[in-house]
Design an enzyme around this catalytic site. Structure first.
Site, PDB file in Angstrom:
ATOM      1  CG  LEU A  58      27.409  -5.292   2.228  1.00 46.28           C
ATOM      2  CD1 LEU A  58      26.188  -5.222   3.123  1.00 46.28           C
ATOM      3  CD2 LEU A  58      27.672  -3.940   1.559  1.00 46.28           C
TER       4      LEU A  58
ATOM      5  CD  GLN B 260      28.304  -9.942   6.008  1.00 42.76           C
ATOM      6  OE1 GLN B 260      27.142 -10.307   5.853  1.00 42.76           O
ATOM      7  NE2 GLN B 260      28.955  -9.260   5.080  1.00 42.76           N
TER       8      GLN B 260
HETATM    9  C1  QAP Z   1      25.798 -11.359  -0.994  1.00 44.79           C
HETATM   10  O1  QAP Z   1      26.284  -9.095  -1.007  1.00 44.79           O
HETATM   11  C2  QAP Z   1      25.588 -11.643  -2.447  1.00 44.79           C
HETATM   12  O2  QAP Z   1      31.724  -4.958  -2.939  1.00 44.79           O
HETATM   13  C3  QAP Z   1      25.317 -10.003  -0.573  1.00 44.79           C
HETATM   14  O3  QAP Z   1      31.522  -2.303  -2.706  1.00 44.79           O
HETATM   15  C4  QAP Z   1      26.308 -10.980  -3.414  1.00 44.79           C
HETATM   16  O4  QAP Z   1      25.026  -7.300  -0.578  1.00 44.79           O
HETATM   17  C5  QAP Z   1      24.697 -12.563  -2.832  1.00 44.79           C
HETATM   18  C6  QAP Z   1      28.273  -4.727  -1.800  1.00 44.79           C
HETATM   19  C7  QAP Z   1      26.078 -11.253  -4.759  1.00 44.79           C
HETATM   20  C8  QAP Z   1      24.467 -12.821  -4.162  1.00 44.79           C
HETATM   21  C9  QAP Z   1      25.154 -12.169  -5.141  1.00 44.79           C
HETATM   22  C10 QAP Z   1      29.477  -5.258  -2.208  1.00 44.79           C
HETATM   23  C11 QAP Z   1      28.174  -3.350  -1.689  1.00 44.79           C
HETATM   24  C12 QAP Z   1      27.131  -5.574  -1.453  1.00 44.79           C
HETATM   25  C13 QAP Z   1      30.546  -4.429  -2.518  1.00 44.79           C
HETATM   26  C14 QAP Z   1      26.079  -7.753  -0.970  1.00 44.79           C
HETATM   27  C15 QAP Z   1      30.435  -3.051  -2.397  1.00 44.79           C
HETATM   28  C16 QAP Z   1      29.244  -2.517  -1.980  1.00 44.79           C
HETATM   29  C17 QAP Z   1      27.190  -6.920  -1.398  1.00 44.79           C
HETATM   30 CO    CO Z   2      28.985 -11.599   2.535  1.00 42.61          CO
END
Ligand code: QAP
Ligand code: CO
Length: 167
Positions: free
Chosen positions: A92, A51
């Protein structure tokens, strides 16, 4: 410590397959620290090197409320799984979109830590989801690959428009 910039879907670089890390150098430890700083600032609970446009097999996660339980996994490998569970995921690299994904409920993972030492970890719940989601990034896979083509195309269009507006 430094904050790194995060690639966003549908950037084709997110599709690259990451290479194994052959030597856990100070450079890798610094990258892990920078990824943690980037993840905490976002804020997020997981980040893969892919990423931040580094195509090496390194992920970082921290699902604690206090953001004081960083886990660094180098060359992570799932050695056992159990059950199945659906959970809402975000990313993210796909900001603003969340969709349910079904994955194994419990996993055992072998990895190398920041000091170059091998270890294993048993995870369930959010940690299991997060590790599997981040490991997918190392294969060039995103959570939107598990949803319908129609939904993925809609997300793609909206993100391209957002990215265009930001310049
Ligand atoms: C992966 O995801 C994950 O849309 C990590 O506007 C997600 O940190 C694993 C984020 C869910 C398990 C459950 C996403 C921040 C963060 C967004 C994240 C945003 C701001 C995502
Ligand atoms: Co991701």
């Amino acid at each position: 410590m430094a904050r790194l910039s995060i690639l966003e879907f549908p950037d084709p670089r997110l599709r690259k397959i990451a290479s194994p890390i052959t030597d856990v150098t100070g450079k890798i430890a610094t990258l892990a620290d920078d990824m943690l700083e980037t993840m905490y600032a976002a804020p997020g609970i997981g980040l893969a090197a892919s990423q931040v446009n580094v195509h090496q097999r390194l992920i970082v996660v921290d699902i604690s409320n206090e953001k004081n339980e960083p886990v660094i996994l180098i060359n992570p490998k799932i050695i056992a799984t159990e059950g199945e569970r659906e959970a809402e995921e975000g990313c993210l690299s796909v900001p603003g979109f969340y969709e349910p994904v079904t994955r194994p409920a419990r996993i055992e993972v072998a990895a190398i830590n920041r000091d170059g030492e091998p270890y294993t970890l048993v995870a369930e719940g959010l940690l299991a989801v997060c590790i599997q989601h981040e490991m997918d990034h190392l294969e060039g896979r995103l959570f939107v690959d598990y949803i319908s083509n129609t939904k993925r195309q809609m997300i793609r269009k909206k993100l391209i428009k957002q990215q265009r507006q930001r310049g």
